[in-house]
Design a protein around this motif. Structure first.
Motif, PDB file in Angstrom:
ATOM      1  N   ASP A 100      -8.798  -3.255   3.994  1.00  0.00           N
ATOM      2  CA  ASP A 100      -8.836  -2.444   2.775  1.00  0.00           C
ATOM      3  C   ASP A 100      -9.666  -1.178   2.965  1.00  0.00           C
ATOM      4  O   ASP A 100      -9.264  -0.107   2.521  1.00  0.00           O
ATOM      5  CB  ASP A 100      -9.351  -3.248   1.580  1.00  0.00           C
ATOM      6  N   SER A 101     -10.801  -1.277   3.644  1.00  0.00           N
ATOM      7  CA  SER A 101     -11.609  -0.068   3.859  1.00  0.00           C
ATOM      8  C   SER A 101     -10.889   0.894   4.810  1.00  0.00           C
ATOM      9  O   SER A 101     -10.987   2.114   4.653  1.00  0.00           O
ATOM     10  CB  SER A 101     -13.008  -0.418   4.383  1.00  0.00           C
ATOM     11  N   LYS A 161      -7.235  -2.760  -4.862  1.00  0.00           N
ATOM     12  CA  LYS A 161      -7.016  -3.842  -3.894  1.00  0.00           C
ATOM     13  C   LYS A 161      -6.099  -4.891  -4.498  1.00  0.00           C
ATOM     14  O   LYS A 161      -6.281  -5.323  -5.629  1.00  0.00           O
ATOM     15  CB  LYS A 161      -8.353  -4.466  -3.494  1.00  0.00           C
ATOM     16  N   LEU A 203      -7.601   1.198   4.945  1.00  0.00           N
ATOM     17  CA  LEU A 203      -6.560   1.813   4.114  1.00  0.00           C
ATOM     18  C   LEU A 203      -7.165   2.874   3.196  1.00  0.00           C
ATOM     19  O   LEU A 203      -6.525   3.891   2.914  1.00  0.00           O
ATOM     20  CB  LEU A 203      -5.821   0.752   3.298  1.00  0.00           C
ATOM     21  N   GLU A 204      -8.380   2.647   2.749  1.00  0.00           N
ATOM     22  CA  GLU A 204      -9.057   3.647   1.922  1.00  0.00           C
ATOM     23  C   GLU A 204      -9.269   4.940   2.717  1.00  0.00           C
ATOM     24  O   GLU A 204      -9.051   6.041   2.195  1.00  0.00           O
ATOM     25  CB  GLU A 204     -10.391   3.087   1.427  1.00  0.00           C
ATOM     26  N   GLU A 205      -9.659   4.823   3.973  1.00  0.00           N
ATOM     27  CA  GLU A 205      -9.804   5.997   4.838  1.00  0.00           C
ATOM     28  C   GLU A 205      -8.460   6.693   5.046  1.00  0.00           C
ATOM     29  O   GLU A 205      -8.380   7.911   5.039  1.00  0.00           O
ATOM     30  CB  GLU A 205     -10.411   5.605   6.200  1.00  0.00           C
ATOM     31  N   ILE A 223       1.474   4.244  -2.976  1.00  0.00           N
ATOM     32  CA  ILE A 223       1.169   5.683  -2.851  1.00  0.00           C
ATOM     33  C   ILE A 223       2.436   6.531  -2.743  1.00  0.00           C
ATOM     34  O   ILE A 223       2.349   7.742  -2.602  1.00  0.00           O
ATOM     35  CB  ILE A 223       0.217   5.984  -1.669  1.00  0.00           C
ATOM     36  N   TYR A 249       0.839  -1.199   0.000  1.00  0.00           N
ATOM     37  CA  TYR A 249       0.000   0.000   0.000  1.00  0.00           C
ATOM     38  C   TYR A 249       0.882   1.262   0.000  1.00  0.00           C
ATOM     39  O   TYR A 249       0.709   2.151  -0.838  1.00  0.00           O
ATOM     40  CB  TYR A 249      -0.930   0.001   1.216  1.00  0.00           C
ATOM     41  N   GLU A 253      -4.411   8.963  -3.856  1.00  0.00           N
ATOM     42  CA  GLU A 253      -5.360   8.162  -4.603  1.00  0.00           C
ATOM     43  C   GLU A 253      -5.232   6.737  -4.083  1.00  0.00           C
ATOM     44  O   GLU A 253      -4.134   6.178  -4.033  1.00  0.00           O
ATOM     45  CB  GLU A 253      -5.050   8.206  -6.098  1.00  0.00           C
ATOM     46  N   HIS A 254      -6.362   6.155  -3.671  1.00  0.00           N
ATOM     47  CA  HIS A 254      -6.310   4.814  -3.091  1.00  0.00           C
ATOM     48  C   HIS A 254      -5.978   3.789  -4.164  1.00  0.00           C
ATOM     49  O   HIS A 254      -6.638   3.721  -5.195  1.00  0.00           O
ATOM     50  CB  HIS A 254      -7.643   4.469  -2.418  1.00  0.00           C
ATOM     51  N   SER A 299      -5.978   6.664   2.954  1.00  0.00           N
ATOM     52  CA  SER A 299      -5.670   7.346   1.687  1.00  0.00           C
ATOM     53  C   SER A 299      -6.310   8.727   1.652  1.00  0.00           C
ATOM     54  O   SER A 299      -5.672   9.700   1.246  1.00  0.00           O
ATOM     55  CB  SER A 299      -6.173   6.520   0.498  1.00  0.00           C
ATOM     56  N   LYS A 300      -7.561   8.814   2.073  1.00  0.00           N
ATOM     57  CA  LYS A 300      -8.251  10.110   2.105  1.00  0.00           C
ATOM     58  C   LYS A 300      -7.515  11.070   3.030  1.00  0.00           C
ATOM     59  O   LYS A 300      -7.285  12.233   2.676  1.00  0.00           O
ATOM     60  CB  LYS A 300      -9.697   9.931   2.574  1.00  0.00           C
TER      61      LYS A 300
END
Length: 184
Positions: free
Chosen positions: A160-161, A177, A163-165, A25, A21, A173-174, A167-168
């Motif tokens: 994953d969710s 997966k 990690l998405e948070e 990024i 991850y 940019e996420h 990223s924000k």
């Protein structure tokens, strides 16, 4: 833009996933050597302990930096380590060679023949005086208490969710997966 983030993920705490991850990024700031056997684990990560002391103090105290600690339930982590480093490695190798993590325990009398059974392995682990990274406590490996943590992220089926948070929060940019590399 250079991401202002530190992270720690001990072995068997989705460390491949989390390093992948951050590699994704990093926008080229982190590279993997050609022919690396362990991919993102061999990337040119800058370790916090190797940062000049004055710069490290600045990073650790600055509100502009995010400090992420990834963790896994201790029993899930132990079972994952057992399945990967004992059951898998003993089942796929006639000899436990030094390149295998479980070889650390040879000095304490570990043998695949005697310790592959889960209860036998637990009994064995109760007798060893020290542990290598796959079975060592997560908090000392990540210097919890020594370094600040702004985000504590549980490595589970919701990673994953989470990690998405992250990223924000980081303005990144996420990445898509990644498929899991192992079942443990």
């Amino acid at each position: 833009a250079h991401r202002r983030v530190t992270f720690c993920s001990a072995a068997k705490v989705a460390s491949t996933t989390t390093k992948q991850y951050f590699f994704d990024i990093a926008e080229g700031f982190v590279t993997i050597p050609e022919g690396a056997r362990y991919g993102v684990h061999e990337a040119n990560w800058q370790r916090l302990a190797q940062v000049e002391p004055a710069a490290r103090r600045f990073i650790l105290k600055s509100p502009d930096w995010t400090h992420v600690f990834f963790w896994k339930h201790v029993v899930e982590r132990f079972v994952s380590g057992y399945l990967d480093k004992v059951v898998h490695d003993c089942g796929n190798n006639e000899v436990i060679t030094p390149n295998l993590a479980i070889s650390f325990y040879n000095q304490f009398g570990f043998s695949c023949e005697k310790h592959t059974d889960f209860e036998a392995f637990i009994g064995f682990m109760e007798t060893v005086p020290k542990y290598e990274g796959h079975f060592h406590s997560q908090t000392p490996l990540c210097s919890i208490g020594k370094y600040p943590v702004t985000d504590s992220i549980k490595a589970d089926e919701h990673l994953d969710s989470r990690l998405e948070e992250l990223s924000k929060k980081l303005g990144a940019e996420h990445p898509p997966k990644q498929e899991k590399t192992k079942k443990t």
